[in-house]
Design an enzyme around this catalytic site. Structure first.
Site, short mmCIF file in Angstrom:
data_model
loop_
_atom_site.label_atom_id
_atom_site.label_comp_id
_atom_site.label_asym_id
_atom_site.label_seq_id
_atom_site.Cartn_x
_atom_site.Cartn_y
_atom_site.Cartn_z
N GLY A 38 10.24 -1.71 -0.87
CA GLY A 38 9.04 -1.13 0.10
C GLY A 38 9.23 -1.50 1.45
N ASP A 91 6.63 -5.29 3.20
CA ASP A 91 5.67 -3.98 3.63
C ASP A 91 4.33 -4.61 3.91
OD1 ASP A 91 5.23 -4.55 0.79
OD2 ASP A 91 6.03 -2.64 0.31
N ASP A 94 -0.69 -9.19 0.83
CA ASP A 94 -1.90 -8.81 0.04
C ASP A 94 -2.46 -10.22 -0.43
OD1 ASP A 94 -3.70 -8.10 -1.75
OD2 ASP A 94 -2.74 -6.32 -2.42
N LYS A 122 -3.70 -7.14 4.37
CA LYS A 122 -4.87 -7.00 3.76
C LYS A 122 -6.09 -8.02 4.69
CE LYS A 122 -4.10 -4.07 0.33
NZ LYS A 122 -4.69 -4.16 -0.87
N ARG A 155 8.95 7.95 -0.74
CA ARG A 155 9.02 6.61 0.09
C ARG A 155 9.73 7.24 1.63
NH1 ARG A 155 9.65 1.70 -2.21
NH2 ARG A 155 10.04 1.81 -4.57
#
Length: 167
Positions: A38, A91, A94, A122, A155
């Site tokens: 990612g 990326d 979280d 986040k 992507r």
């Protein structure tokens, strides 16, 4: 799907993050490690702004579809990081589970430091050492700029789209 971040917004944020990293004093070239898959577009754009540096890749898998599961390291680094400043580039930050797992994996290699760097974090996530770009306050599945859709496509988009959790 809605556009959350444009190509220009991403470019400007990557430059801002690179300037933050450049403020750190490095007595030798730092090591940038990309967490595949990612982070690859963010990582590529980020290291273009850096002076001399070492580059390597690590691959971790923590998601099945859109659900976080057990973290597996599918490919580790090849470079010697002993005594070096390491920037671990992913990326999204979280829960921190993946990043923490990777930091623990790299610590026995005796780097001088390990600093996590992510394009997104986040809102509820906390890590005092984290260098991050955008804070996400709403639950969206992000697609584009290296992040894939559920079917593994998209992507390659130059911007970020969001799918709300209830979509």
């Amino acid at each position: 799907m809605i556009t959350l971040f444009t190509e220009l917004e991403l470019k400007n944020k990557v430059e801002e993050i690179s300037n933050t990293i450049k403020k750190n004093q490095h007595h030798q070239p730092p090591v940038f490690i990309c967490v595949l898959n990612g982070a690859f577009m963010f990582f590529t754009d980020l290291v273009k702004h850096m002076d001399d540096c070492y580059i390597d890749f690590i691959r971790a898998k923590s998601y099945e579809d859109q659900t976080q599961g057990e973290i597996q390291i599918l490919k580790s680094i090849d470079i010697d990081i002993e005594g070096k400043d390491v920037y671990l580039v992913d990326d999204i930050y979280d829960s921190g589970n993946t990043m923490n797992h990777l930091v623990k994996h790299l610590h026995p290699k005796n780097p001088k430091s390990i600093t996590p760097v992510t394009l997104f974090k986040k809102e509820f996530s906390n890590n005092k050492d984290l260098i991050w770009g955008f804070e996400l306050s709403k639950e969206h599945w992000l697609i584009g700029y290296g992040l894939d859709a559920a079917d593994g496509t998209k992507r390659n988009l130059p911007h970020i789209l969001g799918i709300q959790a209830e979509d």
